[in-house]
Design an enzyme around this catalytic site. Structure first.
Site, PDB file in Angstrom:
ATOM      1  N   HIS A   1       6.294  -5.287   7.615  1.00 32.40           N
ATOM      2  CA  HIS A   1       7.504  -4.950   7.962  1.00 32.40           C
ATOM      3  C   HIS A   1       8.803  -5.756   7.262  1.00 32.40           C
ATOM      4  CE1 HIS A   1      10.290  -2.352  10.235  1.00 32.40           C
ATOM      5  NE2 HIS A   1      10.812  -3.664  10.322  1.00 32.40           N
TER       6      HIS A   1
ATOM      7  N   THR B   1      -0.481  -2.197  16.797  1.00 30.95           N
ATOM      8  CA  THR B   1      -0.882  -1.618  18.081  1.00 30.95           C
ATOM      9  C   THR B   1       0.050  -0.408  18.446  1.00 30.95           C
ATOM     10  OG1 THR B   1       0.811  -3.144  19.149  1.00 30.95           O
ATOM     11  CG2 THR B   1      -1.445  -4.042  19.200  1.00 30.95           C
TER      12      THR B   1
ATOM     13  N   GLN C   1       8.673 -12.117  -0.998  1.00 34.17           N
ATOM     14  CA  GLN C   1       7.955 -12.762  -0.123  1.00 34.17           C
ATOM     15  C   GLN C   1       7.000 -11.989   0.439  1.00 34.17           C
ATOM     16  OE1 GLN C   1       8.684 -16.127   0.697  1.00 34.17           O
ATOM     17  NE2 GLN C   1       9.835 -15.626  -1.094  1.00 34.17           N
TER      18      GLN C   1
HETATM   19  C1  GRF Z   1       7.924  -2.559   2.273  1.00 32.93           C
HETATM   20  O1  GRF Z   1       9.281  -3.403   2.056  1.00 32.93           O
HETATM   21  C2  GRF Z   1       7.417  -2.915   3.415  1.00 32.93           C
HETATM   22  O2  GRF Z   1       7.956  -4.083   4.213  1.00 32.93           O
HETATM   23  C3  GRF Z   1       7.795  -1.553   4.016  1.00 32.93           C
HETATM   24  O3  GRF Z   1       7.754  -0.540   3.092  1.00 32.93           O
HETATM   25  C4  GRF Z   1       7.813  -1.386   1.886  1.00 32.93           C
HETATM   26  C5  GRF Z   1       6.875  -0.876   1.000  1.00 32.93           C
HETATM   27  O4  GRF Z   1       6.825  -1.153  -0.271  1.00 32.93           O
HETATM   28  N1  GRF Z   1       6.877  -1.449   5.212  1.00 32.93           N
HETATM   29  P1  GRF Z   1       5.753  -1.011  -1.384  1.00 32.93           P
HETATM   30  O5  GRF Z   1       5.412   0.467  -1.428  1.00 32.93           O
HETATM   31  O6  GRF Z   1       4.803  -1.674  -1.117  1.00 32.93           O
HETATM   32  O7  GRF Z   1       6.661  -1.236  -2.614  1.00 32.93           O
END
Ligand code: GRF
Length: 224
Positions: free
Chosen positions: A115, A147, A179
């Site tokens: 996330h 969860t 990151q």
């Molecule tokens: C990422 O920023 C992740 O944190 C969020 O959705 C985005 C997915 O990017 N859950 P990608 O499809 O992996 O380029």
């Protein structure tokens, strides 16, 4: 999972560009992660993540949520696809659907998500904009066990980035994603090596409880 599993099976769920999927594909290719992505499942057709999977020779499936009137039926179809592969680990990598409690329960303890915020701050959408609006000086990303509450579940690892004066949601998101591509492969590596577990709603690494924030990645940390 136990570390006796010789070649752990991973299924990745995506909805979009799949840059986190790519980071996992690359880490597996470099043998930094000992595991196999047996399938990539997307709820959207024609997304870059599916092409990345196909290029890496990984089986792909589309379960388009628009074809299912009810979330429960969509999730049942998703379960059907996932379970064909008998995965040890399910990785949500930009999978933009809210999952039913039954789905989450079925894979609890073996499903991870990433996330784009320092959870518990900013669950949900528009995290970069919200961090900017609140004048935060740091922002980041979190890998956590899934969860039943949205973007909750015990944190495993976090990476922080500074928020710069001139940042926009887009520039901040680029820095956060760099990151993400470091921390997600680390968490997956720990899991497939049998070092990472969820016990009693706590994330444990090498049998020690992780801090509530998850382990904080320091700037010189590498995959180990
Ligand atoms: C990422 O920023 C992740 O944190 C969020 O959705 C985005 C997915 O990017 N859950 P990608 O499809 O992996 O380029």
């Amino acid at each position: 999972m136990s570390n006796d599993d010789i070649n752990p099976v991973i299924v990745v769920l995506i909805s979009g560009s799949g840059s986190n999927l790519q980071a996992l594909i690359d880490a597996i290719a470099k043998r930094e992660i000992e595991g196999t992505i047996s399938a990539v499942i997307s709820n959207r057709n024609d997304v870059l993540g599916l092409k990345r999977a196909q290029k890496a020779g990984i089986k792909t499936h589309v379960v388009d949520h628009k074809n299912y009137a009810q979330r429960e039926i969509f999730d049942a179809q998703l379960i059907h696809q996932i379970d064909q592969y008998e995965p040890d680990l399910i990785v949500l990598a930009g999978f933009m659907r809210i999952l039913t409690p039954d789905f989450v329960r079925r894979y609890e303890g073996k499903m991870l998500n990433i996330h784009p915020s320092l959870l518990p701050k900013y669950p949900g959408l528009h995290t970069h904009q919200r961090a900017l609006e609140n004048g935060d000086t740091e922002h980041g990303a979190t890998v956590h066990f899934v969860t039943s509450e949205l973007d909750s579940g015990p944190n495993i690892i976090q990476a922080k980035v500074p928020v710069l004066k001139q940042d926009t949601p887009d520039t901040l998101s680029v820095r956060v994603q760099e990151q993400e591509h470091i921390i997600y492969p680390i968490a997956v590596k720990w899991y497939v090596e049998g070092r990472l577990q969820m016990i009693d709603q706590q994330a444990m690494l090498d049998e020690e409880q992780l801090p509530e924030s998850g382990l904080l990645l320091s700037s010189n940390q590498t995959l180990h």
